[in-house]
Design an enzyme around this catalytic site. Structure first.
Site, PDB file in Angstrom:
ATOM      1  N   GLY A  13       0.766  -1.235   0.000  1.00 37.07           N
ATOM      2  CA  GLY A  13       0.000   0.000   0.000  1.00 37.07           C
ATOM      3  C   GLY A  13       0.797   1.284   0.000  1.00 37.07           C
ATOM      4  CG  MET A  92      -1.187  -8.110  -6.634  1.00 39.03           C
ATOM      5  SD  MET A  92      -0.194  -7.142  -7.802  1.00 39.03           S
ATOM      6  CE  MET A  92       0.951  -8.388  -8.341  1.00 39.03           C
ATOM      7  NE  ARG A  93      -7.986 -12.229  -8.391  1.00 37.76           N
ATOM      8  CZ  ARG A  93      -7.642 -13.453  -8.779  1.00 37.76           C
ATOM      9  NH1 ARG A  93      -6.417 -13.899  -8.582  1.00 37.76           N
ATOM     10  NH2 ARG A  93      -8.508 -14.232  -9.388  1.00 37.76           N
ATOM     11  CG  ASN A 109      -3.018  -0.282 -12.969  1.00 39.39           C
ATOM     12  OD1 ASN A 109      -2.950  -0.486 -11.757  1.00 39.39           O
ATOM     13  ND2 ASN A 109      -2.336  -0.983 -13.853  1.00 39.39           N
ATOM     14  CG  HIS A 111       2.518  -1.803 -15.110  1.00 37.12           C
ATOM     15  ND1 HIS A 111       2.167  -3.015 -14.549  1.00 37.12           N
ATOM     16  CD2 HIS A 111       3.523  -2.057 -15.975  1.00 37.12           C
ATOM     17  CE1 HIS A 111       2.933  -3.967 -15.078  1.00 37.12           C
ATOM     18  NE2 HIS A 111       3.768  -3.417 -15.944  1.00 37.12           N
ATOM     19  CB  SER A 138       3.135   3.515 -17.275  1.00 32.39           C
ATOM     20  OG  SER A 138       4.333   3.245 -17.973  1.00 32.39           O
ATOM     21  CG  LEU A 146      -2.427  -7.466 -17.238  1.00 33.11           C
ATOM     22  CD1 LEU A 146      -2.995  -7.127 -15.863  1.00 33.11           C
ATOM     23  CD2 LEU A 146      -1.682  -8.791 -17.203  1.00 33.11           C
ATOM     24  CG  ASP A 147      -0.433  -4.214 -16.517  1.00 34.25           C
ATOM     25  OD1 ASP A 147       0.236  -5.244 -16.288  1.00 34.25           O
ATOM     26  OD2 ASP A 147      -1.096  -3.621 -15.648  1.00 34.25           O
TER      27      ASP A 147
END
Ligand code: GRF
Length: 217
Positions: A13, A92-93, A109, A111, A138, A146-147
């Site tokens: 976190g 992580m999902r 998000n 990354h 990013s 995903l990403d």
């Protein structure tokens, strides 16, 4: 209208903490973190939320028969807090389109790579293994890929000769804690938006991500 942020976490976190420190705790922003949800009970991110007085819940994906029902459970909790902006922070999902479409253009998000390089996991080691000269992080709008959603901004970090995955990750993480709160504030104040899976900055479509080292913050 106040932006009510919902944060999805799975781990330590530190990105949540940077959002708490730079957005939630400053009452001059038009945003609050309404709720934090982890898919694992052991996430220290939950402790960070608790210490900040932010409502936090554990919704374990293992308790649901499929992704859709897990994601519906996430939405139902977020709806209780009127969440209108979702931040994935070490979550992580993989989220499917049903969840994504519930918050069109409102999910960010972070990354730890210079996307589209190194989607997925173990990005720092992969950058070293591929002998890249630089690495980084990013922020992008999340889509069901995903990403893979439209990029907003990247921060670059040179790879040093004596770097290992841990030393590189530590430096990249510091940059994550700069660009993520920045983008969240930008989404709250309208500096950025996402329409039809295109990211816009100050009304201009982004054909490539902004660079932290080229903008004045
Ligand atoms: C960060 O590098 C984040 O980008 C990745 O997991 C690492 C830890 O994130 N998803 P946090 O400390 O749990 O925010």
């Amino acid at each position: 209208m106040k932006n009510k942020i919902g944060v999805l976490v799975s781990g330590g976190g530190t990105n949540l903490q940077s959002i708490i420190d730079q957005i939630h705790n400053k009452n001059n922003h038009d945003a609050i973190i309404s709720c934090v949800i982890s898919n694992t009970p052991s996430a220290y991110a939950l402790e960070r939320a608790q210490q900040a007085g932010i409502p936090n819940h554990v919704i374990e994906h293992t308790n649901y028969p499929d992704r859709a029902s897990f994601e519906q459970a996430l939405i139902e909790v977020f709806d209780q807090y009127e969440v209108n902006l979702v931040c994935l922070a070490g979550f992580m999902r993989v989220l499917e389109d049903g969840f994504i479409q519930n918050y069109p253009g409102r999910i960010l998000n972070i990354h730890p790579s210079l996307l589209p390089h190194f989607r997925g996991l173990h990005t720092h080691q992969r950058a070293l293994d591929h002998q890249h000269k630089e690495h980084g992080c990013s922020v992008h709008f999340a889509t069901a890929e995903l990403d893979g959603g439209p990029l907003v901004i990247q921060a670059h970090e040179p790879i040093l000769a004596n770097d290992d995955a841990q030393s590189l990750a530590q430096r990249v993480l510091k940059k994550e804690h700069i660009i993520y709160p920045l983008c969240i504030q930008w989404l709250c104040d309208g500096t950025i938006k996402c329409e039809n899976e295109v990211a816009y900055y100050q009304g201009q479509a982004l054909t490539q991500p902004l660079r932290l080292d080229e903008i004045s913050t």
